[in-house]
Design a protein around this motif. Structure first.
Motif, PDB file in Angstrom:
ATOM      1  N   ARG A  84       0.844  -1.197   0.000  1.00 42.28           N
ATOM      2  CA  ARG A  84       0.000   0.000   0.000  1.00 42.28           C
ATOM      3  C   ARG A  84       0.873   1.238   0.000  1.00 42.28           C
ATOM      4  O   ARG A  84       1.836   1.345   0.746  1.00 42.28           O
ATOM      5  CB  ARG A  84      -0.900   0.013   1.229  1.00 42.28           C
ATOM      6  N   LYS A  85       0.516   2.188  -0.859  1.00 43.51           N
ATOM      7  CA  LYS A  85       1.105   3.526  -0.848  1.00 43.51           C
ATOM      8  C   LYS A  85      -0.028   4.496  -0.547  1.00 43.51           C
ATOM      9  O   LYS A  85      -1.113   4.397  -1.124  1.00 43.51           O
ATOM     10  CB  LYS A  85       1.713   3.894  -2.207  1.00 43.51           C
ATOM     11  N   THR A  86       0.231   5.443   0.347  1.00 41.74           N
ATOM     12  CA  THR A  86      -0.781   6.416   0.722  1.00 41.74           C
ATOM     13  C   THR A  86      -0.340   7.794   0.266  1.00 41.74           C
ATOM     14  O   THR A  86       0.784   8.210   0.531  1.00 41.74           O
ATOM     15  CB  THR A  86      -0.998   6.402   2.247  1.00 41.74           C
ATOM     16  N   ASP A 124      -8.539   3.543  -3.090  1.00 45.33           N
ATOM     17  CA  ASP A 124      -9.481   3.742  -2.004  1.00 45.33           C
ATOM     18  C   ASP A 124      -9.337   5.170  -1.510  1.00 45.33           C
ATOM     19  O   ASP A 124      -8.222   5.648  -1.297  1.00 45.33           O
ATOM     20  CB  ASP A 124      -9.206   2.753  -0.870  1.00 45.33           C
ATOM     21  N   HIS A 135      -5.445   5.802  -1.106  1.00 46.25           N
ATOM     22  CA  HIS A 135      -4.687   4.572  -0.883  1.00 46.25           C
ATOM     23  C   HIS A 135      -4.569   3.832  -2.217  1.00 46.25           C
ATOM     24  O   HIS A 135      -5.573   3.634  -2.909  1.00 46.25           O
ATOM     25  CB  HIS A 135      -5.378   3.652   0.130  1.00 46.25           C
ATOM     26  N   ASP A 137      -3.458   0.179  -3.523  1.00 47.42           N
ATOM     27  CA  ASP A 137      -3.184  -1.170  -3.032  1.00 47.42           C
ATOM     28  C   ASP A 137      -2.955  -2.124  -4.192  1.00 47.42           C
ATOM     29  O   ASP A 137      -3.569  -1.978  -5.250  1.00 47.42           O
ATOM     30  CB  ASP A 137      -4.365  -1.691  -2.207  1.00 47.42           C
ATOM     31  N   LYS A 141       4.846  -4.763  -5.845  1.00 53.53           N
ATOM     32  CA  LYS A 141       5.417  -3.564  -5.224  1.00 53.53           C
ATOM     33  C   LYS A 141       5.818  -2.527  -6.263  1.00 53.53           C
ATOM     34  O   LYS A 141       5.601  -1.326  -6.076  1.00 53.53           O
ATOM     35  CB  LYS A 141       6.633  -3.956  -4.380  1.00 53.53           C
ATOM     36  N   VAL A 144       2.609  -0.817  -7.742  1.00 55.06           N
ATOM     37  CA  VAL A 144       1.980   0.070  -6.760  1.00 55.06           C
ATOM     38  C   VAL A 144       2.767   1.377  -6.664  1.00 55.06           C
ATOM     39  O   VAL A 144       2.201   2.471  -6.684  1.00 55.06           O
ATOM     40  CB  VAL A 144       1.888  -0.617  -5.375  1.00 55.06           C
TER      41      VAL A 144
END
Length: 182
Positions: A84-86, A124, A135, A137, A141, A144
């Motif tokens: 996950r990256k925010t 998200d 977000h 997801d 990797k 993302v």
């Protein structure tokens, strides 16, 4: 030996690994990933873990050793837990919202930016964030990180007011504006 390369990769429950010469396929609860690796590296499964070995101490082999081990480890982690990256949006009127599966961004352009998620990627926007948190997801990797960087690229944070899209917790160095005449 490589400090990263020599560590065995522990396999969590419900994760299976198939090794066919230089192709590694990892299956888990979040999905399935497959990748080809350099045939010079030896990848084997032993006692519930995956071990990567190199043929010699040449500089090229040392570099491939750590890289191969890190990529296999990211595959295992991706199919078991995911990545996950925010992103955080700052600026008056700047906002994100969901439009079905697509991400809709209002970033001060003359139009709204609509981003379709690639395969195995989900967006998200939490309701309590009022459209300022995004977000990204997924199980891969690299994908993302690339999608998050592409979203940030639509309006990178500027140094004068700090407006734009940034990673959560990213520090943006601020500059002073015009001094004005005295």
């Amino acid at each position: 030996m490589s400090r990263v390369g020599r560590q065995p990769i522990a396999l969590p429950d419900r994760v299976t690994v198939q090794i066919d010469r230089n192709t590694v396929t990892v299956k888990g609860p979040k999905g399935e990933m497959s990748q080809d690796f350099n045939p010079e590296m030896s990848i084997r499964q032993e006692n519930g873990s995956v071990i990567v070995e190199r043929p010699s101490d040449l500089r090229h082999h040392k570099a491939l050793h750590g890289l191969t081990r890190a990529l296999v480890s990211n595959m295992v982690l991706g199919v078991s837990e995911g990545f996950r990256k925010t992103l955080e949006i700052q600026g008056v009127g700047y906002q994100a919202s969901m439009q079905g599966k697509n991400l809709q961004l209002r970033l001060g352009h003359s139009h709204e930016v609509i981003i379709e998620p690639p395969v195995d990627i989900t967006f998200d926007v939490p309701q309590d964030s009022r459209g300022t948190i995004i977000h990204v997801d997924g199980i891969d990797k690299q994908v993302v990180g690339q999608v998050a960087a592409d979203i940030r690229g639509w309006r990178p944070p500027e140094p004068y007011k700090g407006k734009g899209v940034r990673y959560l917790g990213e520090y943006v160095r601020r500059k002073a504006g015009k001094a004005g005449k005295r």
